[in-house]
Design an enzyme around this catalytic site. Structure first.
Site, PDB file in Angstrom:
ATOM      1  N   TYR A 156       0.839  -1.211   0.000  1.00  0.00           N
ATOM      2  CA  TYR A 156       0.000   0.000   0.000  1.00  0.00           C
ATOM      3  C   TYR A 156       0.874   1.262   0.000  1.00  0.00           C
ATOM      4  O   TYR A 156       0.622   2.215  -0.726  1.00  0.00           O
ATOM      5  CB  TYR A 156      -0.883  -0.052   1.244  1.00  0.00           C
ATOM      6  CG  TYR A 156      -1.903   1.060   1.379  1.00  0.00           C
ATOM      7  CD1 TYR A 156      -3.031   1.115   0.568  1.00  0.00           C
ATOM      8  CD2 TYR A 156      -1.749   2.046   2.366  1.00  0.00           C
ATOM      9  CE1 TYR A 156      -3.981   2.124   0.732  1.00  0.00           C
ATOM     10  CE2 TYR A 156      -2.695   3.052   2.534  1.00  0.00           C
ATOM     11  CZ  TYR A 156      -3.805   3.085   1.713  1.00  0.00           C
ATOM     12  OH  TYR A 156      -4.744   4.087   1.870  1.00  0.00           O
ATOM     13  N   LYS A 160       0.887   4.150  -2.822  1.00  0.00           N
ATOM     14  CA  LYS A 160       0.508   5.530  -2.493  1.00  0.00           C
ATOM     15  C   LYS A 160       1.674   6.487  -2.744  1.00  0.00           C
ATOM     16  O   LYS A 160       1.451   7.637  -3.148  1.00  0.00           O
ATOM     17  CB  LYS A 160       0.021   5.617  -1.043  1.00  0.00           C
ATOM     18  CG  LYS A 160      -1.303   4.887  -0.798  1.00  0.00           C
ATOM     19  CD  LYS A 160      -2.412   5.395  -1.709  1.00  0.00           C
ATOM     20  CE  LYS A 160      -3.798   4.920  -1.307  1.00  0.00           C
ATOM     21  NZ  LYS A 160      -4.837   5.311  -2.282  1.00  0.00           N
TER      22      LYS A 160
HETATM   23  P1  NAD Z   1     -13.325   2.540   1.419  1.00  0.00           P
HETATM   24  O1  NAD Z   1     -12.855   1.149   1.441  1.00  0.00           O
HETATM   25  O2  NAD Z   1     -14.493   2.937   2.253  1.00  0.00           O
HETATM   26  O3  NAD Z   1     -13.627   3.018  -0.075  1.00  0.00           O
HETATM   27  C1  NAD Z   1     -12.832   2.627  -1.168  1.00  0.00           C
HETATM   28  C2  NAD Z   1     -13.698   2.663  -2.385  1.00  0.00           C
HETATM   29  O4  NAD Z   1     -12.949   2.205  -3.521  1.00  0.00           O
HETATM   30  C3  NAD Z   1     -14.905   1.737  -2.250  1.00  0.00           C
HETATM   31  O5  NAD Z   1     -16.055   2.409  -2.731  1.00  0.00           O
HETATM   32  C4  NAD Z   1     -14.541   0.578  -3.154  1.00  0.00           C
HETATM   33  O6  NAD Z   1     -15.664  -0.078  -3.691  1.00  0.00           O
HETATM   34  C5  NAD Z   1     -13.753   1.284  -4.235  1.00  0.00           C
HETATM   35  N1  NAD Z   1     -12.953   0.378  -5.029  1.00  0.00           N
HETATM   36  C6  NAD Z   1     -12.114  -0.591  -4.565  1.00  0.00           C
HETATM   37  N2  NAD Z   1     -11.580  -1.248  -5.605  1.00  0.00           N
HETATM   38  C7  NAD Z   1     -12.086  -0.689  -6.741  1.00  0.00           C
HETATM   39  C8  NAD Z   1     -11.915  -0.934  -8.125  1.00  0.00           C
HETATM   40  N3  NAD Z   1     -11.103  -1.905  -8.539  1.00  0.00           N
HETATM   41  N4  NAD Z   1     -12.583  -0.172  -9.006  1.00  0.00           N
HETATM   42  C9  NAD Z   1     -13.422   0.807  -8.580  1.00  0.00           C
HETATM   43  N5  NAD Z   1     -13.629   1.083  -7.278  1.00  0.00           N
HETATM   44  C10 NAD Z   1     -12.962   0.333  -6.380  1.00  0.00           C
HETATM   45  O7  NAD Z   1     -12.073   3.411   1.778  1.00  0.00           O
HETATM   46  P2  NAD Z   1     -11.886   4.983   2.042  1.00  0.00           P
HETATM   47  O8  NAD Z   1     -11.321   5.098   3.382  1.00  0.00           O
HETATM   48  O9  NAD Z   1     -13.086   5.758   1.678  1.00  0.00           O
HETATM   49  O10 NAD Z   1     -10.696   5.247   0.998  1.00  0.00           O
HETATM   50  C11 NAD Z   1     -10.802   6.070  -0.132  1.00  0.00           C
HETATM   51  C12 NAD Z   1      -9.399   6.399  -0.607  1.00  0.00           C
HETATM   52  O11 NAD Z   1      -8.715   7.117   0.397  1.00  0.00           O
HETATM   53  C13 NAD Z   1      -8.550   5.159  -0.889  1.00  0.00           C
HETATM   54  O12 NAD Z   1      -7.726   5.386  -2.014  1.00  0.00           O
HETATM   55  C14 NAD Z   1      -7.710   5.045   0.357  1.00  0.00           C
HETATM   56  O13 NAD Z   1      -6.511   4.359   0.109  1.00  0.00           O
HETATM   57  C15 NAD Z   1      -7.500   6.494   0.697  1.00  0.00           C
HETATM   58  N6  NAD Z   1      -7.134   6.744   2.084  1.00  0.00           N
HETATM   59  C16 NAD Z   1      -7.988   6.395   3.100  1.00  0.00           C
HETATM   60  C17 NAD Z   1      -7.610   6.668   4.414  1.00  0.00           C
HETATM   61  C18 NAD Z   1      -8.482   6.353   5.591  1.00  0.00           C
HETATM   62  O14 NAD Z   1      -8.012   6.514   6.713  1.00  0.00           O
HETATM   63  N7  NAD Z   1      -9.724   5.939   5.420  1.00  0.00           N
HETATM   64  C19 NAD Z   1      -6.387   7.278   4.674  1.00  0.00           C
HETATM   65  C20 NAD Z   1      -5.564   7.613   3.620  1.00  0.00           C
HETATM   66  C21 NAD Z   1      -5.958   7.349   2.326  1.00  0.00           C
END
Ligand code: NAD
Length: 247
Positions: A156, A160
């Protein structure tokens, strides 16, 4: 300030969590939003309904953005429906956390495919349309883990960090065209990605966050709106929304 009325945005992985918050905030500010989802069509339709109930415009489009053919169809879908594309938010992401000794080749490849290769797929498909916009924006949702590393997260973190390198290089290439390319690096945000972490570990994480709480998806969405509306002179940057956890 750029008004978002009449602008068209795609949000990948927009059916829940940070992506859903971004989609709703873009729509509340006047953009027409294509909510991409991979498997959760019900959740995506629910986001569309909420946007429409608030007077906005949106539709849901299924695509696995780690597949370049799907990415092209998603962009075609947006163009067929709304006739233009101004904003691409590459938000879709997954984790498959394992310490490196236990990390399989499949865990490595899947996480690189969904988080990193997807932004190549989507940007390739969307770029010509975004360049036709006077205020094109590409916003990549990276992570604090791409900056600081994370235990059990080599896959990851590499994906990123790769998004940040991609962002800076593409920003240089597009700077003269008026298209800006930025990364947002969230800290720990309260979504399913974080609620899946065991309670004991969550407590340890909060203790390390200077503001002593997890972030909210809406706080990331406001960063997206800022870059879209006021970001003409901001490109190639990492916008850190992390409660002071990484400086
Ligand atoms: P989440 O798991 O709730 O949402 C991720 C979304 O991506 C989901 O809707 C999922 O269906 C979709 N997804 C996964 N694989 C996919 C694919 N192959 N094609 C299309 N859609 C796909 O997670 P989140 O926390 O809302 O994360 C959103 C973004 O933010 C991600 O890129 C994550 O890495 C990043 N992020 C999250 C956090 C956190 O603390 N939640 C921190 C840093 C970065």
């Amino acid at each position: 300030m750029v008004k978002l009325d009449g602008k068209v945005a795609i949000v990948t992985g927009g059916s829940r969590g940070i992506g859903a918050a971004i989609a709703k905030e873009l729509a509340a500010n006047g953009a027409k939003v294509v909510i991409n989802y991979n498997s959760s069509s019900e959740a995506a339709e629910q986001v569309v309904s909420e946007i429409e109930a608030a007077g906005g415009q949106a539709f849901a489009s299924q695509a696995d953005v780690s597949d370049s053919k799907h990415a092209r169809v998603l962009v075609e879908d947006a163009i067929n429906k709304y006739g233009q594309l101004d904003i691409l938010v590459n938000n879709a992401g997954i984790t498959r956390d394992r310490t490196f000794r236990k990390l399989s080749e499949e865990d490595w490849k899947k996480v690189i495919d969904v988080n990193l290769n997807s932004i190549f797929n989507m940007t390739s498909a969307a770029l010509a349309h975004i360049q036709a916009s006077e205020t094109g924006r590409i916003i990549n949702i990276s992570s604090i883990i791409g900056q600081a590393g994370g235990f059990g997260q080599t896959n990851y973190s590499a994906a990123k960090a790769g998004m940040i390198g991609f962002t800076k290089s593409l920003a240089l290439e597009l700077a003269r065209t008026g298209v800006t390319v930025n990364a947002i690096c969230p800290g720990f945000i309260e979504t399913e990605m974080v609620t899946a972490i065991p309670e004991e570990i969550r407590e340890q994480i909060v203790a390390k966050i200077p503001v002593r709480r997890f972030g909210k998806p809406e706080e990331i969405a406001r960063g997206v709106i800022y870059l879209c509306q006021d970001g003409a002179y901001i490109t190639g940057q990492e916008l850190n929304i992390n409660g002071g956890m990484y400086m």
